[in-house]
Design a protein around this motif. Structure first.
Motif: not given
Length: 527
Positions: A383-384, A519-524, A527
């Protein structure tokens, strides 16, 4: 331990040198119950400090009072202690001086070795190193004809040979290691000191009161440690000589190359100097004494051709992988000041306060490679918020990241299932296990890339506000940097703004932007 030791089976590890690095590695090997031995040329540990520095004052700081009882934070200001679990084995208990005496270091190292029960063979100077065929064990013969075998060899001897420039006649000059240190022997003499590092200016400062004229010469400009942040450059404690030069006290710094040294019949010298700042004007200058203070180099002559390591930086240091291993001899590792080829004249690997952490990283590499021991770490939510909090907790306290800036990194390795593992203090460019190839975050403390080009005392130089997180990447001072490394993509980089008191705890200025980066890196990430 002083008796000869010839094992029936090869040791796991043989360490050459019982200086600070050898003792530090010995501490970890002993704690891990590994089969090891340390060979020391002299009768006690730390023989280097019985001679150097010649004027018997260390320039590694010994700050005892830091306003905190946190032992990890205190190590940021303690440049002499070796790592251990014993609070009594801190160098700060041996001296109250900010710049302590070298003899205190000799006493400290002997006590450290005894208290840790390290397995040392004294009076065992290594004179020849060979290796059995097929990457077999290393064999080390000492000066008494005793032979030791080990599967892995770690050289922690330091730089033991003077680094002598190729100047005709230099063999007639006095080396730093043997030149007289009593100023009364230089009364009214003209003295040339060759070199522009701390040993040169330490030597010159010592003679200011008695010598008639002192010149310090070298082809490169003097570099001040307060500007470059490299503690091997000229330190303020040794720069009194510059004051005597600029205020016209007969002394001078010569920016130029010494081309020839000619010893005269009466024992004086005539030295040819080519001046760099005067259109290469060449001048013959008379001196009574010439002292060579041009540093030291690694002695690879004891290695057999079949296992002699490749050298670099004008053959002064061994060429190393990120794992502190020889690039050309598998199983041959290095510890201590010999590892400064990894951050030559940029970082702290040449000094105790740096290489004590590099040595710990080396031991963890050895444990992981040869004994299957997992790299120390802890489980963490990916989690960020959790990752940002973990990073700030470490950068606000870690001494290893502080001292080995830009060289050691904490690493967060997401597992792809909502979790991650937080690993501490890996070499920044270490590849493969325990990091893997799926992507990771690396956390370092770093100076800005242009920090050595900025006068830190020039108030006209623009500085970013410590609350301006959007311009954190422009900072010159030490600050945290987080990089997201992914296969096939350039690293995404986030800078945390510099802070005068190195306090990165602001929810708005430090935590929120870092959390948003994660958070940005997780979104990039697909999956």
């Amino acid at each position: 331990m002083t008796e000869a030791y010839v094992p029936d089976n090869a040791l796991d590890y043989l360490v050459i040198g019982a200086g600070p690095a050898g003792l530090q590695l010995g501490y970890f090997l002993e704690k891990a119950s590994r089969s090891y031995l340390i060979l020391e040329a002299g009768p006690t540990p730390g023989m280097f400090f019985r001679t150097f520095p010649r004027h018997r004052t260390l320039i590694s700081i010994n700050k005892r009072y830091n306003g905190t009882s946190d032992p990890e934070l205190n190590l940021r200001m303690d440049w002499n202690s070796l790592l251990s679990d014993d609070p009594d084995l801190l160098f700060t208990r041996y001296s109250e001086r900010y710049f302590p005496a070298a003899d205190d270091m000799v006493r400290y190292l002997a006590d450290y070795a005894a208290a840790c029960g390290l397995r040392i063979v004294h009076d065992a100077r290594a004179v020849h190193i060979t290796r059995a065929p097929g990457l077999g064990p290393f064999r080390v013969a000492d000066e008494h004809g005793r032979t030791y075998e080990a599967k892995r060899l770690i050289v922690a001897t330091g730089v033991t040979r003077p680094n002598i420039p190729e100047i005709p006649g230099i063999e007639t000059a006095e080396p730093y290691g043997t030149a007289a240190t009593d100023p009364s022997g230089y009364v009214n003499q003209r003295v040339l000191v060759i070199g522009k590092g701390n040993s040169a200016f330490e030597t010159a400062d010592n003679l200011v009161e008695t010598a008639a004229v002192i010149h310090v010469a070298g082809p490169n400009s003097v570099r001040m440690a307060w500007r470059t942040h490299f503690v091997g450059h000229l330190r303020a404690v040794n720069n009194n000589f510059l004051d005597t030069y600029q205020l016209k006290s007969q002394n001078a710094v010569l920016d130029g190359s010494v081309k020839r040294i000619e010893r005269q019949a009466d024992g004086s010298y005539l030295v040819t100097v080519s001046f760099a700042r005067a259109d290469e004007v060449t001048k013959d200058i008379p001196y009574d004494r010439v002292i060579v203070c041009t540093g030291f180099r690694f002695d690879a002559s004891i290695f057999d051709n079949g296992c002699r390591p490749e050298l670099m930086i004008q053959d002064r240091f061994p060429a190393l992988t990120p794992a502190y291993e020889s690039v050309s001899v598998p199983g041959l590792y290095f510890a201590g000041t010999l590892t400064q080829s990894r951050d030559f004249k940029r970082g702290t690997s040449g000094f105790i306060h740096g290489f004590r952490y590099g040595t710990r990283a080396l031991h963890r590499i050895l444990e992981h490679r040869y004994h299957g021991v997992p790299w120390p770490g802890r489980e963490l939510s990916a989690d960020p918020e959790a990752m940002a909090a973990a990073v700030l907790d470490r950068v606000n306290r870690s001494s290893a990241l502080w001292q080995q800036f830009g060289l050691l990194a904490d690493v967060i390795v997401p597992d792809g299932r909502g979790g991650a593992r937080y690993l501490e203090e890996l070499p920044v460019d270490l590849a493969g296990p325990p990091i893997g190839d799926a992507g990771h975050f690396a956390i370092t403390l770093e100076y800005g890339p242009e920090h050595d080009k900025v006068d830190p005392f020039d108030i006209a130089v623009g500085r970013i506000r410590q609350s301006d997180s959007a311009r954190a990447h422009e900072g010159h001072y030490l600050h945290p940097v987080v990089r997201h490394h992914r296969s096939g993509a350039p690293a995404a980089v986030h800078h945390i703004t510099e802070n005068l008191e190195n306090d990165w705890t602001s929810p708005e200025v430090h935590l929120a932007p870092l959390r948003a980066f994660f958070a940005r890196q997780a979104a990039s990430v697909p999956a």
